[in-house]
Design a protein around this motif. Sequence first.
Motif, PDB file in Angstrom:
ATOM      1  N   SER A  82       0.794  -1.146  -0.044  1.00 40.34           N
ATOM      2  CA  SER A  82      -0.124  -0.019   0.150  1.00 40.34           C
ATOM      3  C   SER A  82       0.909   1.270  -0.059  1.00 40.34           C
ATOM      4  CB  SER A  82      -1.013   0.143   1.221  1.00 40.34           C
ATOM      5  OG  SER A  82      -2.042  -1.096   1.065  1.00 40.34           O
ATOM      6  N   MET A  83       1.733   1.262   0.834  1.00 32.22           N
ATOM      7  CA  MET A  83       2.858   2.429   0.788  1.00 32.22           C
ATOM      8  C   MET A  83       3.637   2.796  -0.466  1.00 32.22           C
ATOM      9  SD  MET A  83       4.125   4.913   2.205  1.00 32.22           S
ATOM     10  CE  MET A  83       3.480   4.865   3.787  1.00 32.22           C
ATOM     11  N   SER A  84       3.922   1.603  -1.264  1.00 30.74           N
ATOM     12  CA  SER A  84       4.442   1.613  -2.477  1.00 30.74           C
ATOM     13  C   SER A  84       3.665   2.184  -3.560  1.00 30.74           C
ATOM     14  CB  SER A  84       4.863   0.346  -2.879  1.00 30.74           C
ATOM     15  OG  SER A  84       5.365   0.228  -4.448  1.00 30.74           O
ATOM     16  N   SER A  85       2.368   1.842  -3.372  1.00 32.07           N
ATOM     17  CA  SER A  85       1.386   2.481  -4.398  1.00 32.07           C
ATOM     18  C   SER A  85       1.047   3.913  -4.089  1.00 32.07           C
ATOM     19  CB  SER A  85      -0.105   1.629  -4.245  1.00 32.07           C
ATOM     20  OG  SER A  85      -0.977   2.239  -4.881  1.00 32.07           O
ATOM     21  N   LEU A  86       0.842   4.500  -2.755  1.00 29.67           N
ATOM     22  CA  LEU A  86       0.581   5.556  -2.208  1.00 29.67           C
ATOM     23  C   LEU A  86       1.962   6.555  -2.840  1.00 29.67           C
ATOM     24  CD1 LEU A  86      -0.503   7.896  -0.684  1.00 29.67           C
ATOM     25  CD2 LEU A  86       0.418   7.055   1.255  1.00 29.67           C
ATOM     26  N   LEU A  87       3.218   6.032  -2.644  1.00 27.83           N
ATOM     27  CA  LEU A  87       4.494   6.797  -2.941  1.00 27.83           C
ATOM     28  C   LEU A  87       4.428   6.948  -4.383  1.00 27.83           C
ATOM     29  CD1 LEU A  87       7.196   5.543  -0.681  1.00 27.83           C
ATOM     30  CD2 LEU A  87       5.835   7.859  -0.349  1.00 27.83           C
ATOM     31  N   HIS A  88       3.918   6.089  -5.239  1.00 30.48           N
ATOM     32  CA  HIS A  88       4.160   6.098  -6.713  1.00 30.48           C
ATOM     33  C   HIS A  88       3.258   7.258  -7.195  1.00 30.48           C
ATOM     34  CE1 HIS A  88       3.430   5.388 -10.833  1.00 30.48           C
ATOM     35  NE2 HIS A  88       3.754   4.342 -10.859  1.00 30.48           N
ATOM     36  N   GLY A  89       1.994   7.450  -6.691  1.00 27.99           N
ATOM     37  CA  GLY A  89       1.160   8.473  -6.729  1.00 27.99           C
ATOM     38  C   GLY A  89       1.566   9.908  -6.219  1.00 27.99           C
ATOM     39  N   LEU A  90       2.189   9.950  -5.156  1.00 30.22           N
ATOM     40  CA  LEU A  90       3.034  10.937  -4.932  1.00 30.22           C
ATOM     41  C   LEU A  90       3.913  11.366  -5.802  1.00 30.22           C
ATOM     42  CD1 LEU A  90       3.043  10.571  -0.983  1.00 30.22           C
ATOM     43  CD2 LEU A  90       1.416  12.068  -2.196  1.00 30.22           C
ATOM     44  N   ALA A  91       4.907  10.629  -6.113  1.00 30.55           N
ATOM     45  CA  ALA A  91       6.118  10.762  -7.073  1.00 30.55           C
ATOM     46  C   ALA A  91       5.340  11.358  -8.496  1.00 30.55           C
ATOM     47  CB  ALA A  91       6.733   9.657  -7.421  1.00 30.55           C
ATOM     48  N   ASP A  92       4.252  10.816  -8.864  1.00 24.10           N
ATOM     49  CA  ASP A  92       3.605  11.163 -10.024  1.00 24.10           C
ATOM     50  C   ASP A  92       3.160  12.634 -10.079  1.00 24.10           C
ATOM     51  OD1 ASP A  92       4.004   8.800 -11.407  1.00 24.10           O
ATOM     52  OD2 ASP A  92       2.175   7.876 -11.201  1.00 24.10           O
ATOM     53  N   ALA A  93       2.685  13.016  -8.675  1.00 25.85           N
ATOM     54  CA  ALA A  93       2.306  14.128  -8.554  1.00 25.85           C
ATOM     55  C   ALA A  93       3.400  15.414  -8.259  1.00 25.85           C
ATOM     56  CB  ALA A  93       1.412  14.384  -7.127  1.00 25.85           C
ATOM     57  N   GLY A  94       4.681  14.612  -8.180  1.00 24.37           N
ATOM     58  CA  GLY A  94       6.070  15.508  -8.154  1.00 24.37           C
ATOM     59  C   GLY A  94       6.191  15.788  -6.596  1.00 24.37           C
ATOM     60  N   TRP A  95       5.335  15.422  -5.772  1.00 31.17           N
ATOM     61  CA  TRP A  95       5.636  15.598  -4.263  1.00 31.17           C
ATOM     62  C   TRP A  95       6.588  14.950  -3.606  1.00 31.17           C
ATOM     63  CZ3 TRP A  95      -0.467  15.615  -2.754  1.00 31.17           C
ATOM     64  CH2 TRP A  95      -1.007  16.524  -3.617  1.00 31.17           C
ATOM     65  N   VAL A  96       7.007  13.801  -3.998  1.00 36.13           N
ATOM     66  CA  VAL A  96       8.307  13.059  -3.501  1.00 36.13           C
ATOM     67  C   VAL A  96       9.104  12.757  -4.708  1.00 36.13           C
ATOM     68  CG1 VAL A  96       6.980  12.315  -1.519  1.00 36.13           C
ATOM     69  CG2 VAL A  96       7.133  10.670  -3.351  1.00 36.13           C
ATOM     70  N   GLU A  97      10.298  12.273  -4.380  1.00 31.61           N
ATOM     71  CA  GLU A  97      11.169  11.647  -5.273  1.00 31.61           C
ATOM     72  C   GLU A  97      11.699  10.427  -4.679  1.00 31.61           C
ATOM     73  OE1 GLU A  97      13.813  14.582  -6.587  1.00 31.61           O
ATOM     74  OE2 GLU A  97      15.006  14.785  -4.524  1.00 31.61           O
ATOM     75  N   ARG A  98      11.931   9.410  -5.784  1.00 32.82           N
ATOM     76  CA  ARG A  98      12.594   8.255  -5.114  1.00 32.82           C
ATOM     77  C   ARG A  98      13.766   7.938  -6.301  1.00 32.82           C
ATOM     78  NH1 ARG A  98       8.055   3.799  -4.306  1.00 32.82           N
ATOM     79  NH2 ARG A  98       7.393   4.603  -6.326  1.00 32.82           N
ATOM     80  N   PRO A  99      14.966   7.761  -6.187  1.00 29.59           N
ATOM     81  CA  PRO A  99      15.755   7.333  -7.155  1.00 29.59           C
ATOM     82  C   PRO A  99      15.562   6.162  -7.770  1.00 29.59           C
ATOM     83  CG  PRO A  99      16.652   7.346  -4.790  1.00 29.59           C
ATOM     84  CD  PRO A  99      15.569   7.744  -4.231  1.00 29.59           C
ATOM     85  N   SER A 100      15.776   5.866  -8.848  1.00 29.83           N
ATOM     86  CA  SER A 100      15.629   4.788  -9.467  1.00 29.83           C
ATOM     87  C   SER A 100      16.875   4.232  -9.898  1.00 29.83           C
ATOM     88  CB  SER A 100      14.997   4.877 -11.022  1.00 29.83           C
ATOM     89  OG  SER A 100      15.573   5.885 -11.660  1.00 29.83           O
ATOM     90  N   GLY A 101      16.906   2.912 -10.076  1.00 25.54           N
ATOM     91  CA  GLY A 101      18.144   1.961 -10.478  1.00 25.54           C
ATOM     92  C   GLY A 101      18.887   1.624  -9.322  1.00 25.54           C
ATOM     93  N   ALA A 102      18.460   1.478  -8.307  1.00 24.68           N
ATOM     94  CA  ALA A 102      19.112   1.080  -6.978  1.00 24.68           C
ATOM     95  C   ALA A 102      19.049  -0.430  -7.213  1.00 24.68           C
ATOM     96  CB  ALA A 102      18.258   1.434  -5.686  1.00 24.68           C
ATOM     97  N   ARG A 103      20.205  -1.201  -6.727  1.00 28.70           N
ATOM     98  CA  ARG A 103      20.365  -2.567  -6.637  1.00 28.70           C
ATOM     99  C   ARG A 103      19.354  -3.242  -5.353  1.00 28.70           C
ATOM    100  NH1 ARG A 103      26.146  -1.053  -7.687  1.00 28.70           N
ATOM    101  NH2 ARG A 103      26.140  -1.537  -5.485  1.00 28.70           N
ATOM    102  N   ARG A 104      19.390  -4.259  -5.594  1.00 29.86           N
ATOM    103  CA  ARG A 104      18.639  -5.077  -4.297  1.00 29.86           C
ATOM    104  C   ARG A 104      19.246  -5.214  -3.065  1.00 29.86           C
ATOM    105  NH1 ARG A 104      14.409  -8.666  -3.997  1.00 29.86           N
ATOM    106  NH2 ARG A 104      14.841 -10.431  -2.571  1.00 29.86           N
TER     107      ARG A 104
END
Length: 167
Positions: A82-104
């Motif tokens: 649920s948090m992942s989905s919420l953060l995805h929406g917040l990132a789409d809105a431009g309110w948060v940023e999450r770096p991409s390309g991180a390794r496991r």
Amino acid sequence: MERPAGGCDPEPAVPGWVAAGPEGIPAYTLARAGAAMNAAFARRLAAVGLRPHTFSVLVHLAREPALTSAELARRLAMTPQSMSSLLHGLADAGWVERPSGARRGQRIDVRLTPAGRQALAAAGPVLAELGRPEAMGLTAEEAGTLHALLERVLAAVDTTDRPRRTP
């Protein structure tokens, strides 16, 4: 034993507290007050384009600039999915940023953006109005007493290890 007319067994006696109604039970009243305040909180936030969980994420990120999705999920008592989905929406809105390309296994911090800070700031005036003692039908002294009592209730019933005082 003789059956009453109509062939039905007599109704069991209703306990006194049920007959009196649940209004005399403090926990019931607290739950009702909490539900009413949650609804008012959600309505006020909606007026500035926020939802309660969105607001809570923004507050946590404003207070601690780098938290992981898992840390946020624990603090808001949400599932990681649920948090992942919420953060995805917040990132789409431009309110948060999450770096991409991180390794496991690599820590991925979520950060508040300037737009997220603006969205959070917009909530301030509407929540200040909701938090006024008069808006809750209380005096300032009563509001202080209520706050202290609610903190005691939270300490007594909140057995989780997540931080309290979540907005």
